[in-house]
Design a protein around this motif. Sequence first.
Motif, mmCIF file in Angstrom:
data_model
loop_
_atom_site.group_PDB
_atom_site.id
_atom_site.type_symbol
_atom_site.label_atom_id
_atom_site.label_comp_id
_atom_site.label_asym_id
_atom_site.label_seq_id
_atom_site.Cartn_x
_atom_site.Cartn_y
_atom_site.Cartn_z
ATOM 1 N N ALA A 132 -34.859 -47.132 -65.421
ATOM 2 C CA ALA A 132 -35.943 -46.777 -65.444
ATOM 3 C C ALA A 132 -36.661 -45.771 -66.281
ATOM 4 O O ALA A 132 -37.367 -45.585 -66.580
ATOM 5 N N GLY A 133 -35.882 -45.315 -67.445
ATOM 6 C CA GLY A 133 -35.391 -44.470 -68.594
ATOM 7 C C GLY A 133 -36.009 -43.403 -67.984
ATOM 8 O O GLY A 133 -36.348 -42.662 -68.498
ATOM 9 N N THR A 134 -35.010 -42.893 -66.940
ATOM 10 C CA THR A 134 -35.107 -41.475 -66.658
ATOM 11 C C THR A 134 -33.528 -40.676 -67.120
ATOM 12 O O THR A 134 -33.429 -41.178 -67.070
ATOM 13 N N THR A 135 -34.392 -39.681 -66.767
ATOM 14 C CA THR A 135 -32.858 -38.665 -67.120
ATOM 15 C C THR A 135 -32.127 -38.244 -65.776
ATOM 16 O O THR A 135 -33.117 -38.773 -64.585
ATOM 17 N N PRO A 136 -31.260 -38.277 -65.399
ATOM 18 C CA PRO A 136 -31.014 -37.015 -64.345
ATOM 19 C C PRO A 136 -31.279 -36.358 -63.057
ATOM 20 O O PRO A 136 -31.008 -36.746 -62.330
ATOM 21 N N LYS A 137 -31.962 -36.156 -63.650
ATOM 22 C CA LYS A 137 -32.684 -35.041 -63.131
ATOM 23 C C LYS A 137 -33.234 -35.514 -61.567
ATOM 24 O O LYS A 137 -33.676 -35.664 -60.846
ATOM 25 N N GLU A 138 -34.101 -37.487 -62.570
ATOM 26 C CA GLU A 138 -34.489 -38.223 -61.380
ATOM 27 C C GLU A 138 -34.357 -39.077 -60.259
ATOM 28 O O GLU A 138 -34.215 -39.048 -58.881
ATOM 29 N N ALA A 139 -32.684 -39.187 -60.897
ATOM 30 C CA ALA A 139 -31.527 -39.150 -60.248
ATOM 31 C C ALA A 139 -31.679 -38.320 -58.774
ATOM 32 O O ALA A 139 -31.461 -39.541 -57.203
ATOM 33 N N GLY A 214 -18.656 -28.452 -68.291
ATOM 34 C CA GLY A 214 -17.928 -29.808 -67.460
ATOM 35 C C GLY A 214 -19.229 -31.139 -68.184
ATOM 36 O O GLY A 214 -19.242 -31.439 -69.159
ATOM 37 N N TYR A 215 -19.036 -32.221 -67.481
ATOM 38 C CA TYR A 215 -19.649 -34.070 -67.551
ATOM 39 C C TYR A 215 -21.095 -33.551 -67.668
ATOM 40 O O TYR A 215 -21.883 -32.731 -66.592
ATOM 41 N N GLY A 216 -21.708 -34.310 -68.883
ATOM 42 C CA GLY A 216 -23.142 -34.264 -68.694
ATOM 43 C C GLY A 216 -23.915 -33.016 -68.722
ATOM 44 O O GLY A 216 -25.366 -33.949 -69.342
ATOM 45 N N PHE A 217 -23.346 -32.231 -69.714
ATOM 46 C CA PHE A 217 -23.955 -31.131 -70.366
ATOM 47 C C PHE A 217 -24.570 -31.214 -70.585
ATOM 48 O O PHE A 217 -26.624 -30.422 -70.750
ATOM 49 N N ASP A 218 -24.918 -31.761 -72.025
ATOM 50 C CA ASP A 218 -26.011 -32.333 -73.679
ATOM 51 C C ASP A 218 -27.018 -32.657 -72.580
ATOM 52 O O ASP A 218 -28.523 -32.089 -72.732
ATOM 53 N N ARG A 219 -27.151 -33.622 -71.841
ATOM 54 C CA ARG A 219 -27.924 -33.959 -70.577
ATOM 55 C C ARG A 219 -29.062 -32.978 -70.282
ATOM 56 O O ARG A 219 -29.997 -32.998 -69.400
ATOM 57 N N VAL A 220 -28.113 -32.666 -69.318
ATOM 58 C CA VAL A 220 -29.048 -31.820 -68.461
ATOM 59 C C VAL A 220 -28.498 -30.374 -68.467
ATOM 60 O O VAL A 220 -28.830 -28.704 -67.239
ATOM 61 N N LYS A 221 -28.700 -29.054 -69.592
ATOM 62 C CA LYS A 221 -28.086 -28.352 -70.091
ATOM 63 C C LYS A 221 -29.427 -27.107 -69.554
ATOM 64 O O LYS A 221 -29.268 -25.901 -69.360
ATOM 65 N N TYR A 223 -30.858 -27.508 -66.970
ATOM 66 C CA TYR A 223 -31.386 -27.220 -65.385
ATOM 67 C C TYR A 223 -29.721 -27.137 -65.248
ATOM 68 O O TYR A 223 -29.998 -27.171 -63.550
ATOM 69 N N TYR A 224 -28.912 -27.293 -65.561
ATOM 70 C CA TYR A 224 -27.931 -27.719 -65.107
ATOM 71 C C TYR A 224 -27.311 -26.683 -63.777
ATOM 72 O O TYR A 224 -26.795 -26.393 -62.654
ATOM 73 N N ARG A 225 -28.062 -24.984 -63.685
ATOM 74 C CA ARG A 225 -27.527 -23.939 -62.593
ATOM 75 C C ARG A 225 -27.696 -24.537 -61.598
ATOM 76 O O ARG A 225 -27.732 -24.658 -60.177
ATOM 77 N N ASP A 226 -29.308 -25.850 -62.184
ATOM 78 C CA ASP A 226 -29.732 -26.385 -60.457
ATOM 79 C C ASP A 226 -29.443 -27.216 -60.114
ATOM 80 O O ASP A 226 -28.665 -27.888 -59.190
ATOM 81 N N PHE A 227 -28.491 -28.143 -60.945
ATOM 82 C CA PHE A 227 -28.099 -29.281 -60.976
ATOM 83 C C PHE A 227 -26.786 -29.421 -60.468
ATOM 84 O O PHE A 227 -26.376 -30.477 -59.887
ATOM 85 N N SER A 228 -25.978 -29.116 -60.880
ATOM 86 C CA SER A 228 -24.502 -28.501 -61.540
ATOM 87 C C SER A 228 -24.265 -28.159 -59.583
ATOM 88 O O SER A 228 -23.591 -27.375 -59.514
#
Length: 324
Positions: A132-139, A214-221, A223-228
């Motif tokens: 879908a061309g989306t980011t981890p947030k959409e997942a 942690g894992y994937g930080f570069d992609r979620v940096k 919003y990582y505090r809400d994602f991790s």
Amino acid sequence: MTDINKPVNLNEMIKSIIMRIKLIRCIELKAIVTLSLVLINSGNLLIGSNLFIRDNNDLSADTILRYNHYPTGKLYVYYSKDQTNQSSPAVIFFFGGGWNSGSPKQFESQASYLNKYGVTVVLADYRTQKNAGTTPKEALMDAKSAMRYLKQHAMSIHVDPDKILAGGGSAGGHLAAATAFCHQINNPEDDLNVSSIPKALILFNPVIDNGPHGYGFDRVKDYYRDFSPIHNIKKDAPPAIFFLGSEDNIVLLETALKFKKKMEHVGSRCDLLLYPGQKHGFFNAKFEEFFEKTMSATVVFLKSLGYIKSVSYTHLTLPTKRIV
């Protein structure tokens, strides 16, 4: 104007009536087909009942549900072999693949295994970078939408909405954990009055730390505090079982121990099972020995929580090392 004195041709009249009946039936059939397609596309139809359905994911499922309007918004339902009209517990599994790719087929063998113990299993598809061309947030949005949809429609597939658990591997393990811990990221179309929190977690080498180290930080940096998940553990966290190979170079033992400590600090249970010499992904069905070991331990975990009523332990392969 009809001439009432003109003789009636009975054969022609019968033919005319038959043609009209056929036309009416044709129109009704088209209407039924159209309505079915509308229902399927709107996500409000259970497709199949005690039948095996195949689609582009090459999955065999008893029922397919659509939980959102995206092409990936599907839930593949596998009933226990002795499924009755009574409500059963259920586990929803999320596949791994770094939020980049993957398939719900990853957990089809786990579904068959748990079906033997009276547990309904749901395999979730969701949006990834590849499909879908989306980011981890959409997942994560999709994972929480799937959980909410399953709770709202649980009775229609004979599942107890108060006995729904979540599980997954690697990035899918993250999604399962995040449905429980990460409350700030949601699809704006969701009904937030419906909780996404599962009753328990089954985590196979989950990437639960997405912070700076942690894992994937570069992609979620951003919003990582809400994602991790590990940054959002709070009181009343659901109990968890955590499977890890000692040679995993993606999820470190240090991270797993930190997760366990935080869970226990808020008064929650976390069973951490370590498998010496095993690498990331060791639990998958192609590794028969460790598939059996992790699933046996899962059954024991579910039995301890009351979701499986009776288990014969003689055929179960218990873990080699439990960290207490």
